[in-house]
Write a protein that holds these residues in place. Structure first.
Motif, PDB file in Angstrom:
ATOM      1  N   ALA A   5       0.825  -1.209   0.000  1.00 41.68           N
ATOM      2  CA  ALA A   5       0.000   0.000   0.000  1.00 41.68           C
ATOM      3  C   ALA A   5       0.863   1.263   0.000  1.00 41.68           C
ATOM      4  CB  ALA A   5      -0.931  -0.014   1.207  1.00 41.68           C
ATOM      5  N   LEU A   6       1.916   1.290   0.785  1.00 41.12           N
ATOM      6  CA  LEU A   6       2.784   2.464   0.832  1.00 41.12           C
ATOM      7  C   LEU A   6       3.447   2.736  -0.513  1.00 41.12           C
ATOM      8  CD1 LEU A   6       4.485   2.014   4.329  1.00 41.12           C
ATOM      9  CD2 LEU A   6       2.906   3.834   3.655  1.00 41.12           C
ATOM     10  N   MET A   7       3.920   1.699  -1.155  1.00 42.46           N
ATOM     11  CA  MET A   7       4.568   1.897  -2.457  1.00 42.46           C
ATOM     12  C   MET A   7       3.574   2.372  -3.505  1.00 42.46           C
ATOM     13  SD  MET A   7       7.670   1.310  -1.747  1.00 42.46           S
ATOM     14  CE  MET A   7       8.330   1.437  -3.400  1.00 42.46           C
ATOM     15  N   ILE A   8       2.367   1.825  -3.482  1.00 40.48           N
ATOM     16  CA  ILE A   8       1.362   2.249  -4.466  1.00 40.48           C
ATOM     17  C   ILE A   8       0.952   3.697  -4.228  1.00 40.48           C
ATOM     18  CG2 ILE A   8      -1.006   1.860  -5.247  1.00 40.48           C
ATOM     19  CD1 ILE A   8      -0.561  -1.107  -4.788  1.00 40.48           C
ATOM     20  N   VAL A   9       0.734   4.067  -2.968  1.00 45.55           N
ATOM     21  CA  VAL A   9       0.369   5.454  -2.657  1.00 45.55           C
ATOM     22  C   VAL A   9       1.483   6.407  -3.073  1.00 45.55           C
ATOM     23  CG1 VAL A   9      -0.099   7.051  -0.768  1.00 45.55           C
ATOM     24  CG2 VAL A   9      -1.237   4.842  -0.820  1.00 45.55           C
ATOM     25  N   GLY A  10       2.735   6.032  -2.815  1.00 42.52           N
ATOM     26  CA  GLY A  10       3.847   6.876  -3.226  1.00 42.52           C
ATOM     27  C   GLY A  10       3.922   7.053  -4.734  1.00 42.52           C
ATOM     28  N   ILE A  11       3.662   5.992  -5.480  1.00 39.99           N
ATOM     29  CA  ILE A  11       3.699   6.096  -6.950  1.00 39.99           C
ATOM     30  C   ILE A  11       2.577   6.983  -7.458  1.00 39.99           C
ATOM     31  CG2 ILE A  11       3.394   4.777  -9.074  1.00 39.99           C
ATOM     32  CD1 ILE A  11       4.855   2.460  -7.703  1.00 39.99           C
ATOM     33  N   VAL A  12       1.379   6.824  -6.919  1.00 41.57           N
ATOM     34  CA  VAL A  12       0.239   7.635  -7.370  1.00 41.57           C
ATOM     35  C   VAL A  12       0.482   9.115  -7.079  1.00 41.57           C
ATOM     36  CG1 VAL A  12      -2.210   8.091  -7.005  1.00 41.57           C
ATOM     37  CG2 VAL A  12      -1.400   5.743  -7.190  1.00 41.57           C
ATOM     38  N   LEU A  13       0.943   9.422  -5.865  1.00 44.17           N
ATOM     39  CA  LEU A  13       1.224  10.816  -5.536  1.00 44.17           C
ATOM     40  C   LEU A  13       2.359  11.380  -6.390  1.00 44.17           C
ATOM     41  CD1 LEU A  13       0.959  10.818  -1.632  1.00 44.17           C
ATOM     42  CD2 LEU A  13      -0.644  11.789  -3.267  1.00 44.17           C
ATOM     43  N   GLY A  14       3.362  10.567  -6.674  1.00 43.32           N
ATOM     44  CA  GLY A  14       4.455  11.036  -7.515  1.00 43.32           C
ATOM     45  C   GLY A  14       4.010  11.346  -8.933  1.00 43.32           C
ATOM     46  N   ILE A  15       3.154  10.500  -9.497  1.00 42.80           N
ATOM     47  CA  ILE A  15       2.665  10.756 -10.860  1.00 42.80           C
ATOM     48  C   ILE A  15       1.791  12.006 -10.899  1.00 42.80           C
ATOM     49  CG2 ILE A  15       1.201   9.831 -12.696  1.00 42.80           C
ATOM     50  CD1 ILE A  15       2.172   7.054 -11.961  1.00 42.80           C
ATOM     51  N   LEU A  16       0.920  12.174  -9.904  1.00 45.99           N
ATOM     52  CA  LEU A  16       0.102  13.392  -9.846  1.00 45.99           C
ATOM     53  C   LEU A  16       0.976  14.635  -9.672  1.00 45.99           C
ATOM     54  CD1 LEU A  16      -2.898  12.220  -7.612  1.00 45.99           C
ATOM     55  CD2 LEU A  16      -2.850  12.536 -10.100  1.00 45.99           C
ATOM     56  N   GLY A  17       2.019  14.521  -8.848  1.00 48.98           N
ATOM     57  CA  GLY A  17       2.934  15.644  -8.686  1.00 48.98           C
ATOM     58  C   GLY A  17       3.652  16.001  -9.977  1.00 48.98           C
ATOM     59  N   LEU A  18       4.012  15.009 -10.770  1.00 49.09           N
ATOM     60  CA  LEU A  18       4.660  15.292 -12.059  1.00 49.09           C
ATOM     61  C   LEU A  18       3.707  16.008 -13.011  1.00 49.09           C
ATOM     62  CD1 LEU A  18       6.668  11.988 -12.726  1.00 49.09           C
ATOM     63  CD2 LEU A  18       7.563  14.217 -12.037  1.00 49.09           C
ATOM     64  N   LEU A  19       2.452  15.597 -13.036  1.00 47.38           N
ATOM     65  CA  LEU A  19       1.477  16.257 -13.914  1.00 47.38           C
ATOM     66  C   LEU A  19       1.263  17.707 -13.503  1.00 47.38           C
ATOM     67  CD1 LEU A  19      -1.184  13.405 -14.320  1.00 47.38           C
ATOM     68  CD2 LEU A  19       0.579  14.104 -15.938  1.00 47.38           C
ATOM     69  N   VAL A  20       1.161  17.944 -12.204  1.00 48.81           N
ATOM     70  CA  VAL A  20       0.977  19.315 -11.735  1.00 48.81           C
ATOM     71  C   VAL A  20       2.234  20.146 -11.993  1.00 48.81           C
ATOM     72  CG1 VAL A  20       0.545  20.735  -9.700  1.00 48.81           C
ATOM     73  CG2 VAL A  20      -0.719  18.618 -10.013  1.00 48.81           C
ATOM     74  N   CYS A  21       3.391  19.531 -11.821  1.00 51.71           N
ATOM     75  CA  CYS A  21       4.651  20.259 -11.972  1.00 51.71           C
ATOM     76  C   CYS A  21       4.903  20.663 -13.425  1.00 51.71           C
ATOM     77  CB  CYS A  21       5.800  19.405 -11.439  1.00 51.71           C
ATOM     78  SG  CYS A  21       7.399  20.228 -11.429  1.00 51.71           S
ATOM     79  N   ILE A  22       4.438  19.861 -14.351  1.00 57.34           N
ATOM     80  CA  ILE A  22       4.636  20.209 -15.769  1.00 57.34           C
ATOM     81  C   ILE A  22       3.941  21.526 -16.100  1.00 57.34           C
ATOM     82  CG2 ILE A  22       4.070  19.507 -18.125  1.00 57.34           C
ATOM     83  CD1 ILE A  22       4.549  16.628 -17.281  1.00 57.34           C
ATOM     84  N   PHE A  23       2.717  21.703 -15.621  1.00 57.11           N
ATOM     85  CA  PHE A  23       1.984  22.942 -15.890  1.00 57.11           C
ATOM     86  C   PHE A  23       2.488  24.103 -15.027  1.00 57.11           C
ATOM     87  CE2 PHE A  23      -0.991  19.535 -16.997  1.00 57.11           C
ATOM     88  CZ  PHE A  23      -1.328  19.905 -18.290  1.00 57.11           C
ATOM     89  N   ALA A  24       3.215  23.809 -13.963  1.00 62.14           N
ATOM     90  CA  ALA A  24       3.712  24.866 -13.081  1.00 62.14           C
ATOM     91  C   ALA A  24       5.087  25.370 -13.461  1.00 62.14           C
ATOM     92  CB  ALA A  24       3.739  24.357 -11.636  1.00 62.14           C
ATOM     93  N   GLY A  61       8.100  10.461  -1.538  1.00 63.55           N
ATOM     94  CA  GLY A  61       9.403   9.972  -1.096  1.00 63.55           C
ATOM     95  C   GLY A  61       9.358   9.345   0.284  1.00 63.55           C
ATOM     96  N   LEU A  62       8.605   9.957   1.196  1.00 64.37           N
ATOM     97  CA  LEU A  62       8.471   9.385   2.531  1.00 64.37           C
ATOM     98  C   LEU A  62       7.760   8.034   2.493  1.00 64.37           C
ATOM     99  CD1 LEU A  62       7.558  12.554   4.637  1.00 64.37           C
ATOM    100  CD2 LEU A  62       9.752  11.362   4.523  1.00 64.37           C
ATOM    101  N   CYS A  63       6.758   7.900   1.639  1.00 63.87           N
ATOM    102  CA  CYS A  63       6.063   6.608   1.513  1.00 63.87           C
ATOM    103  C   CYS A  63       7.013   5.523   1.009  1.00 63.87           C
ATOM    104  CB  CYS A  63       4.866   6.755   0.574  1.00 63.87           C
ATOM    105  SG  CYS A  63       3.474   7.673   1.258  1.00 63.87           S
ATOM    106  N   ALA A  64       7.835   5.866   0.001  1.00 62.27           N
ATOM    107  CA  ALA A  64       8.770   4.877  -0.539  1.00 62.27           C
ATOM    108  C   ALA A  64       9.812   4.477   0.505  1.00 62.27           C
ATOM    109  CB  ALA A  64       9.446   5.433  -1.794  1.00 62.27           C
ATOM    110  N   ILE A  65      10.365   5.455   1.192  1.00 61.16           N
ATOM    111  CA  ILE A  65      11.382   5.145   2.203  1.00 61.16           C
ATOM    112  C   ILE A  65      10.784   4.326   3.342  1.00 61.16           C
ATOM    113  CG2 ILE A  65      12.918   6.167   3.916  1.00 61.16           C
ATOM    114  CD1 ILE A  65      13.343   8.497   2.000  1.00 61.16           C
ATOM    115  N   THR A  66       9.580   4.697   3.763  1.00 59.58           N
ATOM    116  CA  THR A  66       8.934   3.957   4.856  1.00 59.58           C
ATOM    117  C   THR A  66       8.611   2.528   4.451  1.00 59.58           C
ATOM    118  OG1 THR A  66       7.968   6.041   5.646  1.00 59.58           O
ATOM    119  CG2 THR A  66       7.010   3.983   6.467  1.00 59.58           C
ATOM    120  N   GLY A  67       8.088   2.341   3.241  1.00 61.64           N
ATOM    121  CA  GLY A  67       7.754   0.991   2.783  1.00 61.64           C
ATOM    122  C   GLY A  67       8.972   0.092   2.696  1.00 61.64           C
TER     123      GLY A  67
END
Length: 259
Positions: free
Chosen positions: A81-100, A129-135
């Motif tokens: 669960a931690l790894m999946i949550v980290g991946i989802v948040l990372g992908i959403l962050g990349l999409l937001v960062c592209i427009f920013a 990153g915290l989710c990945a490190i914790t997992g």
């Protein structure tokens, strides 16, 4: 220029971190068989988050997925669960960062909106990153516990109880990826401060300063002290009252008197 460079570098570092997290999650070498006491073996076992594999000395590899969910340990499912949550948040962050990104202009988007989007993406990268490190750390703790339990059983003469497993390459990839995502998120948060326009940052200060200047502004009229005579009843300079005649009427000089 420094703000743009910090933002772009944060985006690239975070992208590497998210990609590393995806790679680590998909790898099958989260735990590998310890060959310290048995360096020569015909079968080598290693396990991942989704399946376990067996590699024979002939080079043939067979992998079997985990067909059960409830039969897996709770900590193992938490790592998933931690790894999946980290991946989802990372992908959403990349999409937001592209427009920013400041170097990309989309319509009439203001710098304030870009600053808010940059801060949002930075927070997403930090949490990812915290989710990945914790997992990865939780899985490593499970391996250490099982390893010492297996070692204790071996010293007690029960060598055939179970195989010992040690850290696999996926753990190190996950740690590095989580650290990169964390550093990239911090860089994005630092770049957010430079994207805020100057007029909005010092709006309150300029307003107070203009208010103080108003009190010293001189107008075209003077404020009376209250002790001066009414200007309507004040006589003009050089004005003399006309003399009165015998019947009480005032006689005014004619224009011929000034010749």
């Amino acid at each position: 220029m420094s703000t743009t460079l910090c933002q772009v570098m944060g985006f690239l570092v975070s992208s590497l971190g998210v990609g590393g997290s995806i790679m680590a999650t998909a790898m099958d070498t989260w735990s590998t068989q310890d060959l310290y006491d048995n360096p020569v073996t015909a079968v080598f076992q290693y396990q991942g988050l989704w399946r376990s594999c067996v590699r024979q000395s002939s080079g043939f590899t067979e992998c079997r997925p985990y067909f059960t969910i409830l039969g897996l340990p709770a900590m193992f499912q938490a790592v998933r669960a931690l790894m999946i949550v980290g991946i989802v948040l990372g992908i959403l962050g990349l999409l937001v960062c592209i427009f920013a990104l400041k170097c990309i202009r989309i319509g009439s988007m203001e710098d304030t909106a870009k600053a808010n989007m940059t801060l949002t993406s930075g927070i997403m990268f930090i949490v990812a990153g915290l989710c990945a490190i914790t997992g990865v750390s939780v899985f490593a703790n499970m391996l250490v516990t099982n390893f010492w339990m297996s070692t204790t059983n071996m010293f007690q003469g029960m060598q055939n109880v179970q195989n010992r497993y040690t850290f696999g390459s996926a753990l190190f990839v996950g740690w590095v990826a989580g650290g990169l995502a964390l550093v990239g998120g911090i860089m994005m948060c630092l770049a957010c401060k430079g994207l805020i326009p100057e007029e909005s940052r010092y709006k309150a200060v300029s307003y107070n300063a203009s208010g103080r200047n108003i009190s010293y502004r001189t107008g075209p009229y003077k404020v009376g002290s209250g002790y001066e005579a009414d200007p309507k009843t004040r006589k003009a300079a050089g004005y003399e009252e006309a003399p009165r005649s015998e019947d009480g009427r005032r006689s005014y000089p004619s224009k011929y008197d000034y010749v």
